[in-house]
Scaffold this motif. Structure first.
Motif, PDB file in Angstrom:
ATOM      1  N   ARG A 158      47.293  43.340  29.691  1.00 17.22           N
ATOM      2  CA  ARG A 158      47.979  43.746  30.922  1.00 17.22           C
ATOM      3  C   ARG A 158      49.398  44.202  30.627  1.00 17.22           C
ATOM      4  NH1 ARG A 158      44.569  39.736  33.445  1.00 17.22           N
ATOM      5  NH2 ARG A 158      45.968  38.035  32.862  1.00 17.22           N
ATOM      6  N   ARG A 190      38.738  55.650  32.023  1.00 14.20           N
ATOM      7  CA  ARG A 190      39.055  54.324  32.548  1.00 14.20           C
ATOM      8  C   ARG A 190      38.950  53.290  31.446  1.00 14.20           C
ATOM      9  NH1 ARG A 190      34.183  51.469  33.855  1.00 14.20           N
ATOM     10  NH2 ARG A 190      35.171  50.333  35.557  1.00 14.20           N
ATOM     11  N   VAL A 191      39.633  52.156  31.629  1.00 16.72           N
ATOM     12  CA  VAL A 191      39.510  51.008  30.734  1.00 16.72           C
ATOM     13  C   VAL A 191      39.506  49.742  31.581  1.00 16.72           C
ATOM     14  CG1 VAL A 191      40.605  52.096  28.724  1.00 16.72           C
ATOM     15  CG2 VAL A 191      42.024  50.898  30.405  1.00 16.72           C
ATOM     16  N   LEU A 192      38.879  48.696  31.063  1.00 17.03           N
ATOM     17  CA  LEU A 192      38.861  47.395  31.720  1.00 17.03           C
ATOM     18  C   LEU A 192      39.620  46.393  30.854  1.00 17.03           C
ATOM     19  CD1 LEU A 192      35.143  47.233  32.902  1.00 17.03           C
ATOM     20  CD2 LEU A 192      37.160  47.795  34.264  1.00 17.03           C
ATOM     21  N   ALA A 193      40.489  45.630  31.484  1.00 18.95           N
ATOM     22  CA  ALA A 193      41.346  44.713  30.736  1.00 18.95           C
ATOM     23  C   ALA A 193      40.525  43.695  29.950  1.00 18.95           C
ATOM     24  CB  ALA A 193      42.310  44.008  31.689  1.00 18.95           C
ATOM     25  N   GLY A 240      42.074  46.834  35.401  1.00 18.92           N
ATOM     26  CA  GLY A 240      42.218  47.734  34.254  1.00 18.92           C
ATOM     27  C   GLY A 240      43.124  48.906  34.559  1.00 18.92           C
ATOM     28  N   GLU A 286      44.057  38.561  27.768  1.00 15.02           N
ATOM     29  CA  GLU A 286      44.154  39.554  28.834  1.00 15.02           C
ATOM     30  C   GLU A 286      45.598  39.761  29.254  1.00 15.02           C
ATOM     31  OE1 GLU A 286      41.509  39.755  32.096  1.00 15.02           O
ATOM     32  OE2 GLU A 286      39.845  38.805  31.020  1.00 15.02           O
ATOM     33  N   ARG A 307      47.529  52.092  36.609  1.00 10.29           N
ATOM     34  CA  ARG A 307      46.881  50.791  36.680  1.00 10.29           C
ATOM     35  C   ARG A 307      46.070  50.643  37.953  1.00 10.29           C
ATOM     36  NH1 ARG A 307      50.640  45.974  36.093  1.00 10.29           N
ATOM     37  NH2 ARG A 307      48.657  44.911  35.809  1.00 10.29           N
TER      38      ARG A 307
END
Length: 252
Positions: free
Chosen positions: A37, A19-22, A55, A33, A51
């Motif tokens: 995105r 996982r990744v967080l924006a 994230g 951001e 998506r």
């Protein structure tokens, strides 16, 4: 930092963490951001991630997950969505309900005192409806795919072609205004498209993590959705986009 460099670092983090967080990526890369995105949208279109709100997650593990694994994901959320979705039913309707764990939850939530005709290619949906006294159940045969929990192929398509439905409860793998409704499996997508063609309206009940995401195989455009059943935490901007395409929004 070049775009491709960012994309590779995102792929690397997805491989390591899933996982990744924006917001974290924006800080790490020293960009906005909005830029992140955009990166995530491009990678999602290439099928390299999925998506989610805030994230993205690795798409391959989710696509490869077994039906049993998917059934344990977001159980409470799917139960709430199912209760809201069956509120759209009217006695005497004919329905298509295809596969997916949210659709199985919808089948389990259908009241025992409503008369319906339901055609399904999902063994889980069929099992949930088997003892409802007022439901005329039509099981669509074909080649059974265990990981999907559904029947697909020429026999399934031939059976769908003989039927029509007032509503199609469509199990969506990905849902995006630009890409529409999408699926991970080509044969499954073909059956979904046939059901769309023979239905007067589409209902989709979807958890937040599938909104603004896309899988490889297109099923229908966003403008084909009549009813969209979502969690109360669904992002308002995304819902407004679907409303602009004609969808009625229902909160669970």
């Amino acid at each position: 930092m070049l775009t491709e460099e960012r994309h590779q670092l995102i792929r690397d983090q997805l491989a390591a963490d899933g996982r990744v967080l924006a917001g974290e990526l924006a800080s790490r890369f020293g960009v906005s951001e909005d830029t992140v995105r955009r990166d995530l949208r491009e990678l999602a279109k290439a099928g390299q991630l999925r998506r989610v709100y805030g994230g993205a997650v690795a798409s391959a593990p989710f696509a490869a997950a077994t039906l049993s694994q998917r059934s344990r994901h977001a159980v409470e959320e799917k139960t709430r969505l199912a209760k809201a979705a069956v509120g759209l039913l009217v006695a005497g309707q004919s329905l298509f309900i295809d596969g997916g764990t949210t659709n199985e939850a919808i089948a389990r939530a259908i009241p025992r005192d409503i008369q319906l005709t339901v055609a399904t290619n999902s063994l889980g949906v069929a099992s949930a409806l088997a003892d409802l006294p007022l439901v005329e159940l039509i099981v669509l045969g074909g080649r059974y795919v265990p990981d999907l929990g559904t029947c697909v192929g020429a026999d399934t398509l031939a059976a769908v072609a003989q039927l029509g439905a007032d509503l199609f409860f469509l199990g969506s793998c990905g849902l995006d205004v630009a890409r529409g409704v999408t699926a991970f499996d080509s044969a499954e997508a073909e059956v979904k498209r046939a059901m769309v063609k023979n239905s007067a309206g589409i209902v989709i009940a979807v958890t937040d993590d599938k909104l603004a995401t896309a899988a490889p195989y297109r099923v229908a455009g966003a403008d084909a959705i009549r009813h969209l059943v979502v969690e109360k935490t669904a992002p308002a901007a995304t819902l407004a986009d679907f409303q602009s395409q004609g969808a009625q929004i229902h909160f669970a």
